[in-house]
Scaffold this motif. Structure first.
Motif, mmCIF file in Angstrom:
data_model
loop_
_atom_site.group_PDB
_atom_site.id
_atom_site.type_symbol
_atom_site.label_atom_id
_atom_site.label_comp_id
_atom_site.label_asym_id
_atom_site.label_seq_id
_atom_site.Cartn_x
_atom_site.Cartn_y
_atom_site.Cartn_z
ATOM 1 N N GLU A 97 -6.997 6.321 -0.674
ATOM 2 C CA GLU A 97 -8.105 5.601 -1.222
ATOM 3 C C GLU A 97 -7.723 4.869 -2.435
ATOM 4 O OE1 GLU A 97 -12.023 7.786 0.464
ATOM 5 O OE2 GLU A 97 -11.638 7.923 -1.654
ATOM 6 N N ALA A 98 -7.132 5.439 -3.404
ATOM 7 C CA ALA A 98 -6.585 5.009 -4.696
ATOM 8 C C ALA A 98 -5.541 3.747 -4.231
ATOM 9 C CB ALA A 98 -5.911 5.790 -5.743
ATOM 10 N N SER A 99 -5.036 3.987 -3.394
ATOM 11 C CA SER A 99 -3.701 3.135 -3.101
ATOM 12 C C SER A 99 -4.255 1.699 -2.419
ATOM 13 C CB SER A 99 -2.773 3.579 -2.195
ATOM 14 O OG SER A 99 -2.318 4.667 -2.652
ATOM 15 N N TYR A 100 -5.169 2.098 -1.457
ATOM 16 C CA TYR A 100 -5.762 0.842 -0.634
ATOM 17 C C TYR A 100 -6.759 -0.054 -1.815
ATOM 18 C CZ TYR A 100 -4.006 1.741 4.092
ATOM 19 O OH TYR A 100 -3.253 1.737 5.214
ATOM 20 N N ALA A 101 -7.481 0.803 -2.580
ATOM 21 C CA ALA A 101 -8.249 0.213 -3.454
ATOM 22 C C ALA A 101 -7.530 -0.654 -4.459
ATOM 23 C CB ALA A 101 -9.008 1.254 -4.340
ATOM 24 N N VAL A 113 0.956 -1.589 -0.011
ATOM 25 C CA VAL A 113 0.084 -0.195 -0.239
ATOM 26 C C VAL A 113 1.003 1.165 0.070
ATOM 27 C CG1 VAL A 113 -1.728 1.278 1.029
ATOM 28 C CG2 VAL A 113 -1.873 -1.352 1.388
ATOM 29 N N ALA A 114 1.927 1.148 0.871
ATOM 30 C CA ALA A 114 2.695 2.279 0.866
ATOM 31 C C ALA A 114 3.465 2.605 -0.365
ATOM 32 C CB ALA A 114 3.905 2.158 1.798
ATOM 33 N N ARG A 115 3.760 1.576 -1.252
ATOM 34 C CA ARG A 115 4.557 1.719 -2.278
ATOM 35 C C ARG A 115 3.451 2.476 -3.432
ATOM 36 N NH1 ARG A 115 9.036 3.180 -3.244
ATOM 37 N NH2 ARG A 115 9.068 3.205 -1.067
ATOM 38 N N GLU A 116 2.501 1.871 -3.462
ATOM 39 C CA GLU A 116 1.259 2.392 -4.359
ATOM 40 C C GLU A 116 1.160 3.955 -4.059
ATOM 41 O OE1 GLU A 116 -0.642 1.000 -6.784
ATOM 42 O OE2 GLU A 116 -0.285 -1.021 -6.589
ATOM 43 N N ALA A 117 1.161 4.317 -2.874
ATOM 44 C CA ALA A 117 1.021 5.722 -2.316
ATOM 45 C C ALA A 117 2.089 6.723 -2.749
ATOM 46 C CB ALA A 117 0.876 5.675 -0.805
ATOM 47 N N TYR A 118 3.266 5.999 -2.686
ATOM 48 C CA TYR A 118 4.554 6.620 -3.075
ATOM 49 C C TYR A 118 4.238 6.984 -4.506
ATOM 50 C CZ TYR A 118 9.447 7.766 -3.023
ATOM 51 O OH TYR A 118 10.799 8.540 -3.069
ATOM 52 N N GLN A 119 4.006 5.899 -5.251
ATOM 53 C CA GLN A 119 3.954 6.014 -6.887
ATOM 54 C C GLN A 119 3.028 7.318 -7.156
ATOM 55 O OE1 GLN A 119 3.597 2.024 -7.858
ATOM 56 N NE2 GLN A 119 5.785 1.668 -7.549
ATOM 57 N N ARG A 120 1.891 7.142 -6.353
ATOM 58 C CA ARG A 120 0.663 8.167 -6.729
ATOM 59 C C ARG A 120 1.042 9.417 -6.268
ATOM 60 N NH1 ARG A 120 -1.851 3.231 -6.670
ATOM 61 N NH2 ARG A 120 -3.797 2.987 -8.139
ATOM 62 N N GLY A 121 2.110 9.579 -5.459
ATOM 63 C CA GLY A 121 2.412 10.919 -5.003
ATOM 64 C C GLY A 121 2.311 11.248 -3.597
ATOM 65 N N ALA A 122 2.314 10.268 -2.405
ATOM 66 C CA ALA A 122 2.174 10.353 -0.998
ATOM 67 C C ALA A 122 3.221 9.875 -0.361
ATOM 68 C CB ALA A 122 0.560 10.166 -0.806
ATOM 69 N N MET A 123 3.614 10.384 0.677
ATOM 70 C CA MET A 123 4.766 9.625 1.555
ATOM 71 C C MET A 123 3.852 9.346 2.652
ATOM 72 S SD MET A 123 7.747 8.726 1.978
ATOM 73 C CE MET A 123 9.478 9.028 1.861
ATOM 74 N N VAL A 124 4.193 8.045 2.975
ATOM 75 C CA VAL A 124 3.475 7.459 4.095
ATOM 76 C C VAL A 124 4.403 6.616 5.012
ATOM 77 C CG1 VAL A 124 1.097 7.568 3.040
ATOM 78 C CG2 VAL A 124 2.542 5.331 3.122
ATOM 79 N N ARG A 125 4.056 6.086 6.076
ATOM 80 C CA ARG A 125 4.957 5.373 6.825
ATOM 81 C C ARG A 125 4.309 3.953 7.498
ATOM 82 N NH1 ARG A 125 5.916 6.594 12.800
ATOM 83 N NH2 ARG A 125 7.543 4.819 13.413
ATOM 84 N N ILE A 126 5.088 2.950 7.375
ATOM 85 C CA ILE A 126 4.357 1.774 7.844
ATOM 86 C C ILE A 126 5.111 1.279 9.041
ATOM 87 C CG2 ILE A 126 4.282 -0.661 7.297
ATOM 88 C CD1 ILE A 126 2.140 1.118 5.654
ATOM 89 N N SER A 127 4.530 0.742 9.892
ATOM 90 C CA SER A 127 5.207 0.178 11.255
ATOM 91 C C SER A 127 4.377 -1.143 11.463
ATOM 92 C CB SER A 127 5.285 1.272 12.209
ATOM 93 O OG SER A 127 5.784 0.484 13.191
ATOM 94 N N GLY A 128 4.912 -2.256 11.201
ATOM 95 C CA GLY A 128 4.193 -3.450 11.470
ATOM 96 C C GLY A 128 2.924 -3.665 10.784
ATOM 97 N N PRO A 129 1.797 -3.893 11.106
ATOM 98 C CA PRO A 129 0.390 -3.901 10.347
ATOM 99 C C PRO A 129 0.046 -2.641 10.170
ATOM 100 C CG PRO A 129 0.078 -4.514 12.679
ATOM 101 C CD PRO A 129 1.558 -4.402 12.706
#
Ligand SMILES: Cc1ncc(COP(=O)(O)O)c(C=O)c1O
Length: 455
Positions: A445-449, A406-422
């Protein structure tokens, strides 16, 4: 022949050990090299533009190009880049910042402050001062600390010992003796109840029982975050902190609020203790105090604690703690400008307004996506917990690649997010606009979808 960018990427894998990462993993994954920032936006070294969903790391609260903070830093570099604050030596910016923080927190009962360079430093100072406070008062047996499971208090040995996240403790055990953990008021995952108020009462009761079990006269302090950030934004029920305050007062145990994340506005209140309508004896502050422009940590002491040191007649109150860079002039200048901006631009008001919209939109993810188990948050901090089975609330295992996907999808779409465990953890700059929030949430939303569709 390697280009400059390729060389950087290779050197990163070869030479740099990153916090909270296995060095081998860094050799396998492409690093996200962030090269430029402006407002709530960042660009990676390949020129890819993103909205900053994590504010650096809960830090860049004023965004990345605040001119007032920048100018204050440059002016300070021209005037005096460094001097120490040991014993009788000091400099104007450290003094000004101490007065500023104390006056700002006077309504909370603060009487003095000491400085370090990070959140971990702020915690270490708090734990040491708590122990020393009891020695100064002639109760040297009060040495133990109690904290919450899932709590995060930085990485120094003291802070690590009160941390409640098993995966970051293990490699460094044995930790400090005399530290004990009680269940956190985590509504989504607890063994007791799904009623928030009841949970608040139960968890405050568990703290009281632990204090009694240890013997109140052996307990120095209870330390907790007003909202547990690193664990995935666990927001306690509103009655928890006021009840904890009562328990601590009943047993004369010091209450340390670790506000490294919540301090200076992130929750929609200036401090987390204010969010919960209560107060503490010691506050740990960092990150937002200087908006991340220059490293700075602070340990704010209530008047009660400060006065004990000032009234000491046995010579036990010398603060045998502090760093070369405690109160660093450039950091202090950055913090003074940050606090000007926070107050004059009503940044905390923005968090309350825009944050409510952010939380409302994020909460819908629970219903929209098959693998989102729980969304929780307050102000401009949100945790999205991902599960394998929604009904059973089974968390995504650490080995799962779904959160990272999901984080990769967000990055590619133009948002920096952070993952920690689940968990995905979001903490955008506090100056973010409603439009920018919508942009961030649309990308999420687009990334989770996209990941949901591929499952
Ligand atoms: C609540 C809390 N305490 C302490 C720390 C440690 O801060 P630092 O990384 O600046 O040492 C953090 C860092 O995220 C934190 O979230």
């Amino acid at each position: 022949m390697k280009t400059g960018i390729d060389q950087l990427k290779q050197d990163n894998a070869q030479y740099l050990f990153h916090p909270m990462a296995h060095p081998q993993a860094m050799q396998k994954t492409k690093p996200d090299i962030i090269a430029r920032g402006e407002g709530c936006w960042i660009w990676d070294i390949d020129g890819h533009k993103m909205i900053d969903g994590v504010a650096g790391l809960w830090s860049s609260n004023l965004g990345h190009s605040n001119k007032r903070v920048r100018d204050a830093i440059v002016a300070q570099l021209d005037e005096l880049p460094f001097y120490n604050t040991f014993r009788g030596t000091t400099h104007p910016r450290a003094i000004e910042l101490s007065a500023r923080v104390v006056k700002m927190m006077q309504p909370d009962g603060v009487g003095a402050v000491m400085f370090g360079n990070s959140g971990s430093d702020a915690v270490e100072g708090a734990l040491k001062i708590a122990r020393q406070y009891w020695k100064v008062l002639g109760q040297p047996e009060r040495t133990k600390f109690i904290s919450l499971k899932q709590g995060y208090h930085g990485v120094h040995f003291g802070g690590m010992s009160v941390n409640g996240l098993a995966n970051i403790r293990r490699a460094y055990e044995p930790l400090m003796p005399g530290c004990f953990h009680v269940d956190s008021p985590w509504l989504y995952r607890n063994a007791y109840t799904q009623d928030p108020e009841e949970l608040g009462r139960i968890c405050a009761g568990l703290l009281e029982r632990e204090i009694q079990f240890q013997g109140a006269d052996t307990v120095a302090a209870f330390i907790a975050e007003p909202v547990q950030g690193s664990a995935g934004v666990i927001v306690p029920p509103p009655n928890f902190w006021p009840l904890v305050r009562e328990v601590c007062e009943r047993h004369k145990v010091l209450l340390i609020a670790d506000e490294v994340v919540t301090g200076f506005g992130r929750s929609g209140a200036m401090f987390g203790t204010r969010l919960w309508g209560t107060t503490a004896d010691i506050w740990c502050l960092a990150k937002g105090i200087s908006s991340g422009y220059v490293p700075l940590g602070a340990t704010a002491l209530s008047k009660k604690v400060a006065d004990a040191f000032l009234a000491d007649t046995a010579g036990l109150g010398t603060v045998a703690h502090g760093y070369t860079y405690s109160g660093h002039p450039v950091a202090a200048a950055a913090a003074l400008a940050t606090l000007d901006e926070l107050e004059e631009k009503d940044v905390v008001g923005n968090v309350a307004r825009v944050g409510a919209h952010f939380q409302e939109r994020m909460a819908q993810f629970e219903r929209k996506f098959s693998f989102v188990g729980n969304v929780r948050g307050v102000g401009l901090m949100t945790g999205i917990e991902m599960v394998t089975d929604k009904a059973k609330r089974t968390p995504q295992p650490r080995s799962s690649d779904i959160p990272a996907r999901v984080a990769r999808e967000a990055y590619q779409r133009g948002a920096m997010v952070r993952i920690s465990g689940p968990n995905m953890i979001l903490s955008p700059p506090l100056v973010i606009t409603r439009e920018e929030v919508d942009h961030l949430v649309d990308i999420l939303e687009a990334s989770y979808a996209a990941v949901d569709k591929a499952l």
